[in-house]
Design an enzyme around this catalytic site. Structure first.
Site, PDB file in Angstrom:
ATOM      1  N   HIS A   1     -25.717 -41.809  11.436  1.00  0.00           N
ATOM      2  CA  HIS A   1     -25.280 -42.475  12.667  1.00  0.00           C
ATOM      3  C   HIS A   1     -26.516 -42.874  13.474  1.00  0.00           C
ATOM      4  CE1 HIS A   1     -21.119 -40.391  12.368  1.00  0.00           C
ATOM      5  NE2 HIS A   1     -21.056 -41.624  11.906  1.00  0.00           N
TER       6      HIS A   1
ATOM      7  N   GLU B   1     -28.053 -41.158  16.839  1.00  0.00           N
ATOM      8  CA  GLU B   1     -28.322 -39.724  16.854  1.00  0.00           C
ATOM      9  C   GLU B   1     -29.787 -39.466  16.513  1.00  0.00           C
ATOM     10  OE1 GLU B   1     -25.118 -38.266  14.303  1.00  0.00           O
ATOM     11  OE2 GLU B   1     -23.609 -39.165  15.627  1.00  0.00           O
TER      12      GLU B   1
ATOM     13  N   ARG C   1     -23.740 -46.860  16.605  1.00  0.00           N
ATOM     14  CA  ARG C   1     -23.452 -45.746  15.705  1.00  0.00           C
ATOM     15  C   ARG C   1     -23.385 -46.169  14.241  1.00  0.00           C
ATOM     16  NH1 ARG C   1     -19.860 -40.892  15.414  1.00  0.00           N
ATOM     17  NH2 ARG C   1     -18.246 -41.174  13.819  1.00  0.00           N
TER      18      ARG C   1
ATOM     19  N   HIS D   1     -26.408 -34.438  12.191  1.00  0.00           N
ATOM     20  CA  HIS D   1     -25.871 -35.293  13.246  1.00  0.00           C
ATOM     21  C   HIS D   1     -26.225 -34.713  14.617  1.00  0.00           C
ATOM     22  CE1 HIS D   1     -22.704 -37.569  10.795  1.00  0.00           C
ATOM     23  NE2 HIS D   1     -23.148 -36.686   9.941  1.00  0.00           N
TER      24      HIS D   1
ATOM     25  N   GLU E   1     -24.284 -30.418  13.820  1.00  0.00           N
ATOM     26  CA  GLU E   1     -24.290 -31.188  15.064  1.00  0.00           C
ATOM     27  C   GLU E   1     -25.331 -30.511  15.954  1.00  0.00           C
ATOM     28  OE1 GLU E   1     -22.771 -33.954  15.726  1.00  0.00           O
ATOM     29  OE2 GLU E   1     -21.072 -34.065  14.336  1.00  0.00           O
TER      30      GLU E   1
END
Length: 335
Positions: free
Chosen positions: A69, A72, A129, A199, A273
Site C-alpha cells: 500500500h 504506508e 493506497r 503495513h 500493522e
C-alpha cells in the site's frame, strides 16, 4: 561507504531505495543478490533482495514484503532497517549466522512501486493506497493489491466501485504486482516457512483468515507465535500490538496476500500493522521511524526464529555445541 551515510530513520523516495538496494548488493556480495521478479503496471521493475549464505544445500525461505500500500511509508522504511540489521549481525551473532545458512530471506522493500512513487508526487497524492492501473471505465485508477490475491477473492471487505480504496480489481490476480508475488512465491511455495507482509497502521499482528467463515488449521500455533511476537515488541518500547484474525481485531477482508500464502500451505503467515494508533496514521513522523523499526524487528525476529527452530531443531544444535564446549574446557582429548 553508504553503510555509514544512509539515513535509515527518514523516508526515502523510490530512486534512493533502489540505489540503496544496489549498494547493499555491492557491499555484501557474498550474501545479497537482487532478484527482479516482475513489472508494475507502469512497467517499472519489481525487485527483491535475496539474503543468505551461498550453499549447495536446498534452503528454506522467509518472505517479507513492504509497501504493498503506497501511503504506508513506514513499511519500506522497516524493510530497509530489517535488511541492515540482519547484515550487521550475522557475522558476530551465531544464531543469525545459522538462520542465514539454513534459510534465504526474500525481502521486497517496495512492492507497489507505481503507487509509492505516485504518493511522493505532492500533498494531494500522499495518501494514495492502490496501484496505478486504470479501472474498467478508464476514468478511475487503482486496484487495492491486498484485495487482488486469489483467496476468497471479491467476497468480503471490498467495493465494486473502482474509485474505492478497497476495489479488488477485475478478477483475482488481475494486477501485475499481485501476479509477481503469486508466481514467485507460488513456484517455490514448499520452500517458504514464513510469509510476512508489512503495513501500517494500528499496531496489530494479523493472522489468517480475513474471511470470518474460515479458520486456519494451525490457528492455535499462529496465535501463540503472534502473542510471543507481541510480547517481544512490547519489551522494546512498551508498545502494545494486538494479535488476531482480521475480522476479530480489525475488519473482514478477502483477497489478501497473507490469506493466499496460508492457502498455499505456507504455515506462518502474518500481516504486521505498524505504528501508530491513528494520531498521525499513515503520516507517521520521522522521529517515530527508529522506535517503530526497533520494536517491529524484535517481533519479526521472534516469528522467524520460531519458524527456523521448528524446522532445523535449533535446541538440539545448541545443546550439542554446549557439550563440545564443555569437553574442550575440560581438555578432554576428542581425537
Amino acid at each position: 561507504g553508504l553503510k555509514n551515510s544512509y539515513d535509515y530513520f527518514q523516508y526515502h523516495p523510490m530512486e534512493e531505495i533502489s540505489s540503496w538496494m544496489a549498494q547493499m548488493a555491492k557491499e555484501y556480495p557474498d550474501v545479497v543478490t537482487i532478484v527482479d521478479y516482475g513489472k508494475s503496471y507502469e512497467n517499472r521493475t519489481i525487485s527483491l533482495m535475496r539474503i543468505g549464505m551461498k550453499t549447495d544445500a536446498k534452503k528454506k525461505a522467509i518472505w517479507m514484503d513492504c509497501g504493498i500500500h503506497a501511503r504506508e511509508w513506514i513499511a519500506p522504511a522497516f524493510c530497509q532497517y530489517f535488511v541492515r540489521q540482519i547484515l550487521q549481525t550475522y557475522k558476530t551473532d551465531a544464531k543469525m549466522e545459522a538462520m542465514m545458512t539454513n534459510m534465504d530471506f526474500y525481502i521486497t522493500p517496495v512492492l507497489n512501486v507505481d503507487g509509492y512513487i505516485f504518493s511522493w508526487t505532492n500533498s494531494s497524492t500522499r495518501l494514495w493506497r492502490k496501484n496505478r492501473s486504470p479501472g474498467p471505465s478508464g476514468d478511475c485508477y487503482g486496484t487495492d493489491l491486498n484485495r487482488n490475491f486469489d483467496a476468497n477473492w471479491g467476497t468480503v471487505g471490498v467495493s465494486s466501485d473502482c474509485n474505492s480504496n478497497i476495489y479488488p480489481g477485475r478478477g483475482p490476480i488481475s494486477e501485475p504486482e499481485a501476479q509477481a508475488v503469486t508466481y514467485f512465491v507460488g513456484s517455490r511455495k514448499e520452500d517458504f516457512l514464513c510469509f510476512l507482509t508489512i503495513h501500517s497502521y494500528g499496531q496489530l499482528l494479523l493472522i489468517p483468515y480475513g474471511h470470518p467463515n474460515f479458520t486456519a488449521s494451525n490457528y492455535d500455533e499462529l496465535m501463540k507465535v503472534g502473542e510471543g511476537a507481541a510480547e517481544a515488541i512490547w519489551k522494546v518500547h512498551g508498545e502494545k500490538y494486538r494479535v488476531g484474525t482480521s475480522p476479530a481485531v480489525l475488519y473482514a477482508n478477502s483477497g489478501s496476500s497473507r490469506d493466499w500464502a496460508r492457502m498455499q500451505d505456507i504455515p506462518l503467515t502474518f500481516t504486521f500493522e505498524l505504528r501508530d494508533n491513528g494520531t498521525y496514521g499513515f503520516e507517521l513522523p520521522k522521529e517515530e521511524i527508529q522506535p517503530t523499526c526497533e520494536e517491529a524487528y524484535s517481533g519479526a525476529l521472534h516469528i522467524i526464529t520460531y519458524a527456523h527452530d521448528k524446522t532445523f531443531n535449533g535446541a538440539t544444535a545448541t545443546v550439542a555445541a554446549a557439550v563440545w564446549t564443555m569437553l574442550l574446557v575440560l581438555g578432554v582429548n576428542l581425537m
